[in-house]
Design an enzyme around this catalytic site. Structure first.
Site, PDB file in Angstrom:
ATOM      1  N   ASP A  15       0.858  -1.181   0.000  1.00 46.19           N
ATOM      2  CA  ASP A  15       0.000   0.000   0.000  1.00 46.19           C
ATOM      3  C   ASP A  15       0.895   1.231   0.000  1.00 46.19           C
ATOM      4  OD1 ASP A  15      -2.374  -1.406   0.035  1.00 46.19           O
ATOM      5  OD2 ASP A  15      -2.659  -1.254   2.193  1.00 46.19           O
ATOM      6  N   ASP A  75      -6.921  -1.732  -4.627  1.00 42.97           N
ATOM      7  CA  ASP A  75      -8.033  -1.392  -3.734  1.00 42.97           C
ATOM      8  C   ASP A  75      -9.067  -0.528  -4.462  1.00 42.97           C
ATOM      9  OD1 ASP A  75      -6.655  -2.736  -1.728  1.00 42.97           O
ATOM     10  OD2 ASP A  75      -5.790  -0.896  -0.900  1.00 42.97           O
TER      11      ASP A  75
END
EC number: 3.4.23.36
Length: 156
Positions: free
Chosen positions: A117, A136
């Protein structure tokens, strides 16, 4: 079905490409933070061992493989469901985005042991402490698309 496959491949490739850039071009896992357009867009490294926002995160190998398996099962179920329901092209694209994003994060878990991330967005005096990635975005957009377009069945 072709739209689903193309969307899934493009979503997966874009996700993996952005993660490669963050890790190996920007060296983000070493640098930690790169200001892109502060505070609206900052690359902020985070290794996510959990689900969304690190929920249920742990360093246990068991959780890693449970989440990989869950991604595979959900992806397979979405593909089967979209085919069985004979949904329209937009639903197939949405399903492809969801599947491509889910598999992108699953590959991270297999290869790195955690999801890469790196995107962080804040605004209006509110500092967001969480990072996310392109996969995501695709999973979220795909899920919303399936909700919106699943009622538009393909006509025979």
């Amino acid at each position: 079905m072709r739209a689903l496959l193309i969307a899934a491949i493009l979503a997966f490739a874009l996700d993996q490409g952005t993660k490669y850039h963050a890790l190996y071009v920007l060296d983000l896992d070493r640098v930690g933070v790169v200001q892109i357009w502060p505070p609206y867009l900052v690359y902020q490294m985070a290794w996510n061992t959990g689900v969304n926002f690190g929920l249920f995160g742990s360093d246990a190998a068991t959780m890693r493989w449970v989440l990989v398996g869950l991604s595979a099962v959900i992806s397979a179920w979405v593909i089967i469901w979209v085919r069985r329901e004979k949904l329209g092209k937009l639903a197939h694209v949405a399903a492809g985005l969801l599947v491509g994003g889910a598999l992108g994060n699953a590959v991270d878990r297999i290869y790195y042991g955690a999801v890469v991330d790196f995107l962080n967005m804040s605004c209006c005096g509110i500092q967001n402490p969480f990072s996310f990635n392109v996969a995501d975005i695709f999973v979220f957009a795909g899920a919303i698309g399936l909700v919106l377009f699943s009622s538009a069945k393909k006509t025979p």
